[in-house]
Design a protein around this motif. Structure first.
Motif, PDB file in Angstrom:
ATOM      1  N   ASN A 134      -9.398 -54.345 -15.130  1.00 17.22           N
ATOM      2  CA  ASN A 134      -8.414 -53.937 -16.134  1.00 17.22           C
ATOM      3  C   ASN A 134      -9.077 -53.599 -17.461  1.00 17.22           C
ATOM      4  OD1 ASN A 134      -6.311 -54.310 -14.335  1.00 17.22           O
ATOM      5  ND2 ASN A 134      -5.886 -56.408 -15.006  1.00 17.22           N
ATOM      6  N   ASN A 135     -10.039 -54.437 -17.888  1.00 17.98           N
ATOM      7  CA  ASN A 135     -10.739 -54.172 -19.146  1.00 17.98           C
ATOM      8  C   ASN A 135     -11.512 -52.864 -19.071  1.00 17.98           C
ATOM      9  OD1 ASN A 135      -9.754 -56.578 -20.145  1.00 17.98           O
ATOM     10  ND2 ASN A 135     -11.607 -57.733 -19.716  1.00 17.98           N
ATOM     11  N   ILE A 191      -9.049 -50.054 -19.370  1.00 15.90           N
ATOM     12  CA  ILE A 191      -8.573 -49.891 -20.749  1.00 15.90           C
ATOM     13  C   ILE A 191      -9.641 -49.239 -21.613  1.00 15.90           C
ATOM     14  CG2 ILE A 191      -7.888 -51.160 -22.822  1.00 15.90           C
ATOM     15  CD1 ILE A 191      -6.543 -53.199 -20.975  1.00 15.90           C
ATOM     16  N   ALA A 192     -10.896 -49.662 -21.444  1.00 12.18           N
ATOM     17  CA  ALA A 192     -11.986 -49.082 -22.235  1.00 12.18           C
ATOM     18  C   ALA A 192     -12.139 -47.594 -21.935  1.00 12.18           C
ATOM     19  CB  ALA A 192     -13.289 -49.825 -21.953  1.00 12.18           C
ATOM     20  N   ALA A 199      -9.844 -45.590 -20.687  1.00 14.31           N
ATOM     21  CA  ALA A 199      -8.660 -44.878 -21.168  1.00 14.31           C
ATOM     22  C   ALA A 199      -8.702 -44.686 -22.683  1.00 14.31           C
ATOM     23  CB  ALA A 199      -7.397 -45.633 -20.771  1.00 14.31           C
ATOM     24  N   SER A 200      -9.160 -45.724 -23.406  1.00 17.26           N
ATOM     25  CA  SER A 200      -9.248 -45.621 -24.868  1.00 17.26           C
ATOM     26  C   SER A 200     -10.275 -44.573 -25.283  1.00 17.26           C
ATOM     27  CB  SER A 200      -9.614 -46.984 -25.470  1.00 17.26           C
ATOM     28  OG  SER A 200      -8.633 -47.953 -25.153  1.00 17.26           O
ATOM     29  N   THR A 201     -11.397 -44.565 -24.578  1.00 22.66           N
ATOM     30  CA  THR A 201     -12.428 -43.577 -24.891  1.00 22.66           C
ATOM     31  C   THR A 201     -11.928 -42.165 -24.639  1.00 22.66           C
ATOM     32  OG1 THR A 201     -14.150 -45.188 -24.320  1.00 22.66           O
ATOM     33  CG2 THR A 201     -14.787 -42.869 -24.386  1.00 22.66           C
ATOM     34  N   ALA A 247      -8.839 -41.199 -24.636  1.00 24.18           N
ATOM     35  CA  ALA A 247      -7.820 -40.882 -25.638  1.00 24.18           C
ATOM     36  C   ALA A 247      -8.454 -40.485 -26.970  1.00 24.18           C
ATOM     37  CB  ALA A 247      -6.888 -42.073 -25.831  1.00 24.18           C
ATOM     38  N   ALA A 248      -9.526 -41.215 -27.354  1.00 23.39           N
ATOM     39  CA  ALA A 248     -10.204 -40.889 -28.615  1.00 23.39           C
ATOM     40  C   ALA A 248     -10.856 -39.515 -28.543  1.00 23.39           C
ATOM     41  CB  ALA A 248     -11.250 -41.961 -28.930  1.00 23.39           C
ATOM     42  N   THR A 253      -9.972 -37.044 -26.575  1.00 23.88           N
ATOM     43  CA  THR A 253      -8.901 -36.041 -26.553  1.00 23.88           C
ATOM     44  C   THR A 253      -8.338 -35.815 -27.948  1.00 23.88           C
ATOM     45  OG1 THR A 253      -8.318 -36.708 -24.295  1.00 23.88           O
ATOM     46  CG2 THR A 253      -6.672 -35.477 -25.547  1.00 23.88           C
ATOM     47  N   SER A 254      -8.125 -36.926 -28.696  1.00 21.72           N
ATOM     48  CA  SER A 254      -7.602 -36.797 -30.054  1.00 21.72           C
ATOM     49  C   SER A 254      -8.578 -36.046 -30.946  1.00 21.72           C
ATOM     50  CB  SER A 254      -7.326 -38.195 -30.633  1.00 21.72           C
ATOM     51  OG  SER A 254      -6.907 -38.109 -31.975  1.00 21.72           O
TER      52      SER A 254
END
Length: 304
Positions: free
Chosen positions: A100-101, A104-105, A107-109, A111-112, A114-115
């Motif tokens: 899970n961690n 999440i890591a 997915a966060s990367t 997302a960053a 992509t942003s």
């Protein structure tokens, strides 16, 4: 006589009869030795079967022997199995948490990234950025009263230097906003005219640097490098935090970068306190060592 001896069953044939009968009788005799031997074998078989049914003594490990020597009971097989199941469950939970961690890591990367690419390919227009900064501006009434130095930045939508400077001002605002007042003024708006006259703005971008006490220290004109702006801000913060060049005893604070002195040597202190709109004679003044000079009148704020 010869006939009598030859007749079966006569006395003369008794020995012969006995001779021939004796082997048969021996064969017919019960063999007591064999019976004894068979009995012994049966006893041995019964003993072996009893040994198989008897419980086998468990061999103790050194750890179990140590526990017994300490008066502690070693784990039973059921307890060991339960402990093994618990350990496997804990390991499975840790593996699931790790997955899970990791998810999440990742997915966060993503997302960053992509942003970042979205912002890179869809930048906020400079005019919109300056308008946002103006909406977030510190209220003028706090300038010179909340213990923070102030930057008043005059800009306009048609000003190319203003638009080029917008990203830099956004970054500086993000870094210093909790220690410095930022006031952005759209010089194209009619309500900005009193401030334009008060600070004698004749070119934009015009960035007035105001001390924590409200003293106008200098004005930076045109597209100014971010390092220059930061240096002057840091100097004003040093004035506040360390008491260096705080202007006590009539000494004017000195900034490392100074450009335009709109007040020609006069020490001008602003006090952004709204005055009565019905009072058409409101004015502001400046003072210097040489004396007082007149500044434009009929402004919605007093500058003394």
């Amino acid at each position: 006589m010869s006939n009598d001896r030859d007749t079966p069953g006569s006395v003369g044939n008794a020995k012969n009869d006995l001779f021939f009968a004796s082997p048969i009788s021996k064969e017919m005799e019960p063999n007591n030795n064999n019976d004894n031997n068979n009995g012994a074998m049966d006893d041995m078989v019964e003993d072996d079967s009893m040994n198989d049914l008897a419980p086998t003594k468990k061999t103790l490990t050194k750890q179990e022997e140590l526990l017994l020597s300490l008066g502690l009971a070693p784990e039973s097989d059921e307890e060991k199995e339960e402990r093994r199941r618990k350990r496997e469950a804990e390991m499975a939970a840790l593996q699931a948490q790790k997955r899970n961690n990791t998810f999440i890591a990742i997915a966060s990367t993503l997302a960053a990234i992509t942003s970042y690419f979205w912002q890179y390919t869809h930048p906020i227009p400079a005019v919109q950025l300056l308008a946002q900064l103006q909406e977030q501006s510190t209220p003028l009434a706090q300038v010179g009263h909340n213990g923070k130095p102030t930057i008043i930045d005059f800009w306009a939508p048609w000003c190319e230097n203003c638009k080029a400077e917008a990203p830099t001002m956004k970054q500086i605002n993000n870094v210093y906003s909790n220690r410095v007042n930022f006031v952005f003024v759209n010089a194209d708006q009619p309500e900005a005219l009193p401030l334009i006259e008060a600070f004698r703005v004749d070119a934009i971008p015009h960035m007035a640097m105001v001390s924590r006490d409200g003293d106008v220290l200098t004005a930076l004109i045109g597209e100014v490098p971010g390092g220059v702006i930061r240096s002057d801000i840091d100097a004003m913060l040093d004035l506040n935090d360390n008491g260096v060049n705080d202007g006590k005893g009539g000494e004017r604070p000195v900034l490392p970068y100074q450009m335009y002195d709109a007040f020609r040597g006069r020490r001008v202190r602003v006090d952004f306190v709204p005055i009565d709109n019905n009072d058409s004679t409101s004015s502001m003044s400046s003072s210097s060592a040489a004396g007082a000079g007149e500044i434009p009148t009929n402004l919605p704020y007093t500058i003394q």
